[in-house]
Design an enzyme around this catalytic site. Structure first.
Site, short mmCIF file in Angstrom:
data_model
loop_
_atom_site.label_atom_id
_atom_site.label_comp_id
_atom_site.label_asym_id
_atom_site.label_seq_id
_atom_site.Cartn_x
_atom_site.Cartn_y
_atom_site.Cartn_z
N ASP A 4 0.84 -1.19 0.00
CA ASP A 4 0.00 0.00 0.00
C ASP A 4 0.88 1.25 0.00
OD1 ASP A 4 -2.51 1.22 -0.06
OD2 ASP A 4 -2.51 1.52 2.11
N HIS A 18 -3.58 14.03 1.15
CA HIS A 18 -3.79 13.13 2.29
C HIS A 18 -2.59 13.16 3.23
CE1 HIS A 18 -4.94 9.57 4.58
NE2 HIS A 18 -3.79 9.01 4.28
N GLU A 53 -10.38 3.89 4.00
CA GLU A 53 -9.55 4.73 3.14
C GLU A 53 -9.95 4.46 1.69
OE1 GLU A 53 -5.36 4.21 4.05
OE2 GLU A 53 -5.48 5.67 5.69
N GLU A 113 -9.29 4.19 -1.93
CA GLU A 113 -8.07 4.00 -2.72
C GLU A 113 -8.38 3.31 -4.05
OE1 GLU A 113 -4.66 2.37 -0.74
OE2 GLU A 113 -5.21 3.24 1.21
N ASP A 167 -8.90 0.46 2.19
CA ASP A 167 -7.88 0.08 3.17
C ASP A 167 -8.42 0.43 4.56
OD1 ASP A 167 -5.52 -0.43 4.55
OD2 ASP A 167 -4.61 1.49 4.01
N ARG A 171 -7.53 3.72 13.55
CA ARG A 171 -6.69 4.91 13.80
C ARG A 171 -6.10 4.93 15.19
NH1 ARG A 171 -5.65 6.02 8.72
NH2 ARG A 171 -7.46 6.71 7.53
N GLN A 216 -3.28 2.55 15.10
CA GLN A 216 -2.25 3.08 14.21
C GLN A 216 -1.38 4.13 14.92
OE1 GLN A 216 -3.91 4.79 10.62
NE2 GLN A 216 -1.91 5.30 9.75
N LYS A 233 -3.79 -1.92 10.03
CA LYS A 233 -4.17 -1.94 8.62
C LYS A 233 -4.39 -3.35 8.09
CE LYS A 233 -3.19 2.45 7.37
NZ LYS A 233 -4.06 3.28 6.55
N THR A 289 -8.71 -5.65 3.92
CA THR A 289 -8.65 -4.72 2.79
C THR A 289 -9.68 -5.22 1.78
OG1 THR A 289 -6.27 -4.47 3.14
CG2 THR A 289 -7.14 -3.73 1.02
N GLU A 347 -9.63 12.54 8.00
CA GLU A 347 -9.50 13.88 7.43
C GLU A 347 -10.83 14.63 7.42
OE1 GLU A 347 -6.92 14.00 3.66
OE2 GLU A 347 -7.31 11.89 3.98
MN MN Z 1 -3.92 3.13 2.83
#
Ligand code: MN
Length: 464
Positions: free
Chosen positions: A147, A154, A220, A222, A254, A258, A261, A274, A278, A395
């Site tokens: 990834d 971002h 996420e 993607e 993804d 948080r 993370q 993560k 996925t 975000e």
């Molecule tokens: Mn990602």
């Protein structure tokens, strides 16, 4: 090299498969994405419970069974060395010349001018309604999964939450930053995702970390890049030839924990935050189909360095980006119960990425790392310059704006929840929430094509 526009992109092409002519469809005759269909192997081949994925192409709302087409003799002559083609292994799609020939043949067979007898035969023997089967990404699990972090918007937003005065680390504009993910937990769209359990930062400095259900679960938005032809260990992939090694693109989510993370990411990057799941969409839109939707590479602001020569070439600068509109929707369990449609959280575009797919692949192999056919590369969260184009909740519910002049700073604690049509609010995902990603390409003079959907519902964590 980006693929050429040819007669298979003619916007006037129509199919005798009526659903492919619907102006709203993601899958007209000009698209023809690869997908798969689960089939049970017959007794001759092994135990009846053995399942295999058969190669298909989606047209409108019909799955074209490529091997049924081969058995019907309709793929004969596709490969000059093999006048009779009775079986097509899934791996055939990794050969660019085969892919190009198959695309032309399908346009001829499913176009309105095909012979009536051929049409009746393939309509009866080679088509399956997509609603009757579960379309599936043909390369699951992928051999490997990496990834990236290719959106500067971002990276700047997220970076400024943790390092307000220094959001981008010095390497960001020189290398497409990435980490190795976990292919074992790449799951098809539609499979629900269990909320992970893990360690989170101590409540007070010097204390012990917590261990429990993730409380800041995020998605996420993607794109997934599927590698076509691989490279030998020790051999690099020159940027001029990088796209010859790419089969096509899919949608990818993804899922990210948080709180986990934040505690684990230093010094080696994302790990358990993560790799619990996925999601990927079932359709691979090929680089051939995307030829009309190329765009100049993201223009680096004045003062940014030019990429090093091995990550740069004229074609990548002129047409390395892909103009793909990407949207994320959220539907909570309550919204579902009350019949409320999914609520759009954001809309962005893949052409806003700082690094192109060719640069990511070339960088990945630049040290001699062997890429294998079917490998999956995530692009990184696709965020644009505006608030409504932010590609994750981290975000979207954060109030800072590093792009304002002077930058607006906000701590991670200051989150503005998203208001949903049900009256509910969200800072992060709750159990029962469904995240739906959609993508499509539009350009004057060409037929609209799309990627379908990538979905996943959050289910409660396992109490241990
Ligand atoms: Mn990602």
């Amino acid at each position: 090299m980006p693929k050429q526009i040819d007669e298979t992109h003619d916007p006037k092409l129509e199919s005798w498969v009526e659903s492919a002519n619907d102006p709203e469809t993601d899958f007209p005759l000009q698209n023809l994405p690869f997908t798969g269909m689960l089939v049970e192997l017959s007794d001759d081949d092994g135990p009846a419970s053995d399942l295999t994925i058969e190669l298909c192409v989606l047209l409108g709302d019909m799955m074209i069974d490529i091997n049924a087409l081969a058995e019907a003799g309709q793929l004969n002559g596709l490969i000059p060395e093999l006048p009779e083609l009775l079986y097509v292994p899934t791996s055939a799609v990794f050969i660019p010349s085969f892919r190009a020939a198959l695309r032309k043949r399908l346009v001829a067979l499913f176009g309105v001018s095909v012979d009536r007898g051929v049409r009746e035969k393939i309509s009866k023997d080679c088509l399956v309604p997509a609603d009757d089967v579960q379309p599936l990404m043909p390369f699951l699990p992928p051999p490997d999964y990496t990834d990236f972090y290719a959106s500067v918007h971002h990276a700047t937003n997220v970076g400024s939450m943790f390092r307000p005065d220094n959001p981008l680390l010095p390497n960001y504009k020189w290398i497409p930053v990435g980490y190795h993910g976990r292919s074992s937990t790449v799951v098809p769209s539609g499979v629900s995702v269990r909320r992970p359990v893990g360690q989170t930062a101590p409540a007070e400095e010097g204390g012990a970390p917590g261990f429990g259900s993730c409380r800041m679960l995020d998605y996420e938005l993607e794109m997934g890049v599927i590698v076509g032809a691989g490279n030998e260990i020790g051999e690099a992939i020159p940027i001029e030839r990088a796209e010859d090694h790419i089969l096509g693109l899919c949608l990818l989510n993804d899922w990210s924990a948080r709180d986990m993370q934040k505690w684990e990411y230093q010094p080696l990057g994302p790990f358990l935050a993560k790799n619990f799941a996925t999601s990927v969409s079932p359709y691979i839109v090929t680089m051939e189909a995307l030829a009309p939707f190329r765009a100049p590479r993201f223009e680096r602001p004045a003062g940014d360095p030019a990429p090093l020569p091995h990550l740069d070439c004229d074609r990548d600068r002129e047409a390395g980006a892909l103009d793909i509109t990407l949207e994320v929707f959220l539907q909570t369990a309550e919204m579902k119960k009350r019949g409320l449609s999914p609520h759009r959280l954001s809309r962005g575009n893949f052409k806003d990425m700082y690094w192109t797919v060719a640069q990511m692949l070339t960088h990945h192999a630049s040290n001699g790392c062997a890429m294998r056919p079917g490998d999956l590369l995530g692009s990184g969260t696709v965020s644009g310059p505006t608030r409504d184009s932010r590609g994750c909740l981290l975000e979207l519910t954060w109030d800072g704006d590093p792009w304002a002049n002077p930058p607006v700073k906000a701590s991670g604690a200051e989150r503005t929840p998203i208001e949903l049509p049900s009256g509910e609010q969200r800072k992060f995902l709750e159990d029962g929430d469904e995240v739906i990603i959609k993508g499509y390409c539009e350009r004057d003079g060409f037929r609209r094509i799309g990627f379908g959907e990538c979905r996943g519902v959050i289910k409660p964590s396992k109490k241990g």
